[in-house]
Design a protein around this motif. Structure first.
Motif, PDB file in Angstrom:
ATOM      1  N   GLU A 263       0.858  -1.191   0.000  1.00 21.87           N
ATOM      2  CA  GLU A 263       0.000   0.000   0.000  1.00 21.87           C
ATOM      3  C   GLU A 263       0.887   1.230   0.000  1.00 21.87           C
ATOM      4  O   GLU A 263       1.886   1.237   0.713  1.00 21.87           O
TER       5      GLU A 263
ATOM      6  N   ARG B 133      -5.577  -2.539  -7.810  1.00 21.48           N
ATOM      7  CA  ARG B 133      -6.857  -1.812  -7.885  1.00 21.48           C
ATOM      8  C   ARG B 133      -7.792  -2.491  -8.890  1.00 21.48           C
ATOM      9  O   ARG B 133      -8.983  -2.693  -8.624  1.00 21.48           O
TER      10      ARG B 133
ATOM     11  N   HIS C 127      -8.885  -5.930  -7.446  1.00 23.92           N
ATOM     12  CA  HIS C 127      -9.882  -5.772  -6.379  1.00 23.92           C
ATOM     13  C   HIS C 127     -11.254  -5.441  -6.965  1.00 23.92           C
ATOM     14  O   HIS C 127     -12.279  -5.914  -6.468  1.00 23.92           O
ATOM     15  N   SER C 128     -11.282  -4.664  -8.041  1.00 22.00           N
ATOM     16  CA  SER C 128     -12.562  -4.228  -8.603  1.00 22.00           C
ATOM     17  C   SER C 128     -13.384  -5.385  -9.167  1.00 22.00           C
ATOM     18  O   SER C 128     -14.609  -5.283  -9.248  1.00 22.00           O
TER      19      SER C 128
ATOM     20  N   HIS D 199     -12.660  -9.716   1.928  1.00 19.68           N
ATOM     21  CA  HIS D 199     -12.812  -8.933   0.714  1.00 19.68           C
ATOM     22  C   HIS D 199     -13.862  -7.836   0.874  1.00 19.68           C
ATOM     23  O   HIS D 199     -13.641  -6.693   0.457  1.00 19.68           O
ATOM     24  N   GLU D 200     -14.976  -8.158   1.490  1.00 18.37           N
ATOM     25  CA  GLU D 200     -16.065  -7.182   1.628  1.00 18.37           C
ATOM     26  C   GLU D 200     -15.641  -5.960   2.458  1.00 18.37           C
ATOM     27  O   GLU D 200     -16.216  -4.888   2.302  1.00 18.37           O
ATOM     28  N   ASP D 201     -14.650  -6.147   3.321  1.00 21.13           N
ATOM     29  CA  ASP D 201     -14.225  -5.066   4.225  1.00 21.13           C
ATOM     30  C   ASP D 201     -12.956  -4.355   3.769  1.00 21.13           C
ATOM     31  O   ASP D 201     -12.624  -3.293   4.302  1.00 21.13           O
ATOM     32  N   TYR D 202     -12.236  -4.913   2.822  1.00 24.16           N
ATOM     33  CA  TYR D 202     -10.965  -4.309   2.424  1.00 24.16           C
ATOM     34  C   TYR D 202     -11.183  -3.203   1.398  1.00 24.16           C
ATOM     35  O   TYR D 202     -11.873  -3.385   0.388  1.00 24.16           O
ATOM     36  N   ARG D 203     -10.596  -2.057   1.651  1.00 28.36           N
ATOM     37  CA  ARG D 203     -10.618  -0.928   0.732  1.00 28.36           C
ATOM     38  C   ARG D 203      -9.175  -0.617   0.362  1.00 28.36           C
ATOM     39  O   ARG D 203      -8.394  -0.186   1.221  1.00 28.36           O
TER      40      ARG D 203
END
Length: 173
Positions: free
Chosen positions: A78, A85, A88-89, A167-171
């Motif tokens: 990071e 990016r 992740h999308s 995954h649902e929580d990672y930004r």
């Protein structure tokens, strides 16, 4: 030992198939068209499954339907690379197929013992290592059923999974 295809590898799994990815860039020919579209602003609509479902996801779904625990963990630097990016999308597609997915920022992995290469571990016994060049291009795979190597990979994956972010929580930062 003959090197199995990814399909053969997953079809042979009885209880588990886990995948650890540790690179910030992968340059895989089959993704180049999707990456170009993503760069141009295209994003998959989760509600339009027909637009993003692909044969790999069929394989994951079939494997999970047989009762195999399929999980992927990704260690990422990071701020994340453009490739991460992009990845992740669209990663929701893997989750939709039944794959568990967690992300671990590299700064939170310093205390972990990790193998030198990405890998798949099937049923805690067979390891398939993925090799890449410095630009993220695949250069080959190798397999081993060496018990000590499989144990190292299982331990590494479990540690990354334990410290990873769903995954649902990672930004991506």
């Amino acid at each position: 030992m003959a090197v199995p295809t990814y399909g053969d590898l997953l079809r042979s799994a009885v209880t588990s198939a886990v995948h650890l990815e540790m690179r910030d860039v992968y340059t895989v020919d089959s993704e180049q068209e999707r990456i170009a579209a993503w760069r141009a602003g295209h994003r998959y609509d989760p509600a339009d499954r027909g637009s993003w479902w692909r044969p790999w996801l069929d394989l994951i779904a079939e494997t999970v339907a047989r009762g195999v625990d399929v999980r992927r963990a990704r260690i990422v630097s990071e701020p994340v690379s453009e490739y991460i990016r992009y990845s992740h999308s669209y990663a929701f597609t893997n989750v939709a197929a039944g794959e568990g997915l967690r992300w671990l920022p590299r700064r939170r992995a310093s205390h972990l013992v990790l193998p030198g290469n990405d890998f798949w571990l099937v049923d805690g016994q067979l390891v398939l290592f993925n090799h890449f060049d410095g630009d993220g291009r695949p250069t080959g795979v190798e397999t081993t059923d060496d018990a000590a190597t499989a144990k190292l990979c299982a331990s590494a994956f479990d540690a990354v999974w334990e410290h990873g972010i769903d995954h649902e929580d990672y930004r991506p930062a």
